[in-house]
Design an enzyme around this catalytic site. Structure first.
Site, PDB file in Angstrom:
ATOM      1  N   LYS A 120     -16.912  -0.784 -13.385  1.00  0.00           N
ATOM      2  CA  LYS A 120     -17.549  -1.860 -14.152  1.00  0.00           C
ATOM      3  C   LYS A 120     -18.759  -1.362 -14.948  1.00  0.00           C
ATOM      4  O   LYS A 120     -19.148  -1.986 -15.940  1.00  0.00           O
ATOM      5  CB  LYS A 120     -17.927  -3.010 -13.226  1.00  0.00           C
ATOM      6  CG  LYS A 120     -16.681  -3.744 -12.730  1.00  0.00           C
ATOM      7  CD  LYS A 120     -16.990  -4.956 -11.905  1.00  0.00           C
ATOM      8  CE  LYS A 120     -15.725  -5.723 -11.564  1.00  0.00           C
ATOM      9  NZ  LYS A 120     -14.842  -4.999 -10.620  1.00  0.00           N
TER      10      LYS A 120
HETATM   11  C1  PLP Z   1     -13.433  -5.131 -10.577  1.00  0.00           C
HETATM   12  C2  PLP Z   1     -12.669  -4.039  -9.893  1.00  0.00           C
HETATM   13  C3  PLP Z   1     -11.264  -3.934  -9.993  1.00  0.00           C
HETATM   14  C4  PLP Z   1     -10.418  -4.940 -10.750  1.00  0.00           C
HETATM   15  O1  PLP Z   1     -10.580  -4.889 -12.131  1.00  0.00           O
HETATM   16  P1  PLP Z   1     -10.167  -6.127 -13.048  1.00  0.00           P
HETATM   17  O2  PLP Z   1     -10.647  -5.822 -14.392  1.00  0.00           O
HETATM   18  O3  PLP Z   1     -10.857  -7.328 -12.439  1.00  0.00           O
HETATM   19  O4  PLP Z   1      -8.679  -6.255 -12.960  1.00  0.00           O
HETATM   20  C5  PLP Z   1     -10.643  -2.871  -9.362  1.00  0.00           C
HETATM   21  N1  PLP Z   1     -11.344  -1.980  -8.629  1.00  0.00           N
HETATM   22  C6  PLP Z   1     -12.685  -2.047  -8.506  1.00  0.00           C
HETATM   23  C7  PLP Z   1     -13.395  -1.047  -7.677  1.00  0.00           C
HETATM   24  C8  PLP Z   1     -13.394  -3.072  -9.137  1.00  0.00           C
HETATM   25  O5  PLP Z   1     -14.728  -3.137  -9.003  1.00  0.00           O
END
Ligand code: PLP
Length: 514
Positions: A120
């Site tokens: 993120k």
């Molecule tokens: C947020 C997240 C996801 C999922 O990603 P999306 O964009 O919500 O599909 C997968 N793995 C981790 C570690 C995350 O923080």
């Protein structure tokens, strides 16, 4: 301004179109829709040659420029925003590609080299700088103490991962305050430390005595509170913000070129991206990359036991409740960042499918989405026409992975690679990849978090190994967190009024007039 630099809502005709700035600052479109560009731009005809040796930052610039008009952000400003956003990454190439299994043509795209060790960061580092950029421009010429300054009060709830990435994205940004609510004692110790050890004046952690749903309900109530919202200009950083999707497109292009370099430059490789999926934001960026012209053979959705998307791709039915179950409830898994009931960004993909298969105008596509989303809300379920499903399946496939398989793959990968440790989310994607490997296609599994963030799953998988110790997995930066001072306010009851009072008190302490 091209169409791709203007934005419309998935639930309306979209005209007049919005600017990029309005799209980013509003986050969610009125009426609950999500913003999308009025057209998907195509990469320049010679991009496979001209972009292949660009750095991550240079590629980001080329891609973002197609979606942001220079009349809104000049090239020089955009370059600076990008440089600042990725200067916080520990790896020179920002998102490096690693070989997991050369024989089986399986690669890992490591997205966790940002400040909070999760994917993120790639988006939120950029979003934080964008917010600051837009606010500074609005406030140019106003005095520091002037109370007609434009400000944003970002409020969000987190069960762990998003909170820390948002805090690191917005810490110390001018004219922005951020309040993150987490359930007291219910996030992992590392995640708790990552959030609460950020002591910048504009960062506010609220530990709510309650659970994650309580936190989320409070945040929703605050956004619905017109008076409070107007007074404090609430902003959101959740994954529906268009800028987050945009920022994630870069690593699909970048990893494709990295792959060409690693495999000797032959362009006739058929690449499939496998993405551990929750809210569908990460994989949606892959869809945009593909539509821009990146030669991607397929995008594979990998879910944990919260499998609404996997069920959709196997049936055309998008339903909150799993068959045979009589409750709509999120299941707790070893990959908690993917524990969701509904994938909010999926609406964006549905819009494209409806637009292409069922409608002759954007307005008509918006009407389909509106109808489907109302139906989903009222009945918990929506079924799309067969041709919508069929056209989606030309570009997407899906897999659902259990906790047991997640643990097993962490173990197997550790043995196979002499010691590479997958985090459980990444392991969901790698497990899905292993079901597909066929010698023909090249698989790039997206690695979304550093294993140290999710100790439970990693320990479960590897404690049996003689040469394994979690202490070796922990980066020094995590070890150091324990000794740092903390800044957190405990909210004694999950009560919106208590939270409102606490927000105003802390804004006061920040010296903000409202
Ligand atoms: C947020 C997240 C996801 C999922 O990603 P999306 O964009 O919500 O599909 C997968 N793995 C981790 C570690 C995350 O923080």
């Amino acid at each position: 301004m091209t169409l791709s630099q203007q934005y419309l809502s998935t639930r309306s005709s979209g005209e007049p179109y919005l600017s990029f700035e309005a799209t980013v600052l509003r986050g969610l479109a009125p009426g609950g829709g999500l913003f999308i560009p009025a057209a998907i731009p195509t990469a320049p005809a010679d991009f496979l040659t001209n972009w292949q040796d660009l750095s991550f930052q240079e590629l980001a610039f080329e891609i973002f420029s197609l979606y942001i008009s220079q009349s809104e952000i000049s090239s020089e400003e955009l370059k600076q925003l990008i440089a600042r956003s990725y200067s916080t990454f520990r790896d020179e190439s920002v998102t490096p590609l690693t070989v997991l299994d050369e024989q089986r043509k399986l690669y890992l795209l490591e997205l966790f080299h940002g400040p909070t060790y999760a994917f993120k960061d790639v988006a939120l580092q950029f979003v934080g700088n964008l917010f600051e950029f837009f606010l500074q421009r609005k406030n140019a010429g106003k005095t520091a103490a002037n109370d007609d300054r434009d400000r944003l009060t970002v409020v969000g709830a987190t069960s762990g991962d998003t909170g820390s990435a948002a805090i690191y994205g917005l810490r110390n940004k001018k004219d922005v305050s951020i309040f993150i609510l987490h359930p007291l004692d219910k996030v992992s110790p590392i995640q708790e430390l990552q959030m609460t050890t950020v002591t910048d004046a504009n960062v506010h952690n609220f530990a709510v005595r309650g659970n994650f749903d309580d936190c989320q309900d409070i945040v929703k109530t605050l956004f619905d509170d017109v008076a409070f919202n107007q007074k404090h200009h609430l902003g959101a950083v959740n994954s529906i913000n268009w800028a987050r999707i945009l920022a994630q497109i870069t690593y699909y292009f970048y990893s494709y070129f990295s792959l060409l370099r690693k495999t000797g430059g032959s362009r006739d490789i058929a690449v499939r991206y496998v993405v551990p999926t929750g809210n569908f934001g990460d994989i949606l960026a892959g869809f945009y990359a593909k539509r821009m012209g990146l030669p991607v053979d397929k995008l594979i959705v990998a879910t944990n036991a919260n499998d609404i998307l996997d069920r959709f791709w196997k049936s055309g039915v998008y339903e909150k409740k799993a068959p045979g179950s009589d409750v709509e409830a999120v299941k707790e898994t070893l990959s908690p960042a993917m524990d969701i009931l509904i994938s909010s960004n999926f609406e964006r993909l549905l819009w494209y499918l409806a637009r292409e298969q069922l409608s002759s105008s954007n307005e008509e596509a918006g009407q389909y989405i509106q109808k489907w989303m109302v139906e989903l809300k009222s009945t918990g379920k929506v079924t799309v026409p067969q041709k919508v499903l069929d056209s989606g399946l030309k570009e997407f496939a899906s897999e659902c992975v259990t906790d047991e398989q997640t643990v097993e793959t962490i173990k197997e990968t550790y043995d196979l690679t002499s010691g590479y440790i997958l985090d459980p989310h990444t392991s969901v994607g790698v497990t899905a990849s292993l079901r597909h490997v066929d010698g023909k296609h090249t698989y790039v599994a997206l690695s979304t978090a550093h294993p140290a963030k999710f100790a439970d799953a990693v320990n479960l998988a590897l404690t049996c190994k003689d040469d394994y110790s979690f202490d070796n997995v922990l980066p020094d930066a995590f070890k150091a967190l324990k000794a740092l001072p903390k800044k957190v306010t405990v909210i004694e009851r999950p009560d919106t009024e208590l939270v409102k009072a606490a927000i105003e008190k802390e804004l006061n302490d920040e010296g903000i007039a409202f």
